[in-house]
Design a protein around this motif. Sequence first.
Motif: not given
Length: 139
Positions: A92-111
């Motif tokens: 669960n910890g890794l799944a939550i962390a990966y979800g945060a990384v996934r969101e971060l990558v989408t957010n940063l690359t959108s710019r």
Amino acid sequence: MTAHIDAEGNTDASIDPRNFQWDGVKLEVETAIGANQSQGDDPTNFMVSLIVRVKNQEGKICPYALDVELVAFVDVSPKLSTARREDLATVNGLAIAYGAVRELVTNLTSRMEYGPLTLPGVNFQDQAATPESLPAPTR
């Protein structure tokens, strides 16, 4: 994160992150988990580390080169067995962390030059020390 560009600084028009398929891309995911030794043999607090990389040195080229590391702290109920606590913290910890990384990558690359890119989903159940203690994935 860096955009895939040629020596002259031009973007590759053939790369479209909105329709990007991850098949053939070398996505590296490194994981680690630990507990403070002061907790002895009965830990309830864990630290998970997750590194996600796309180096673009082999395989299909991704619109961006990625190298993201995230550390998360996970608390698990002491009512659970020690083995189950570690497995839950890991999966669960890794799944939550990966979800945060996934969101971060989408957010940063959108710019960035090519626009938003979403990492593919990853399942961490194989990281559990005792896989039988976790429920089977549902479809």
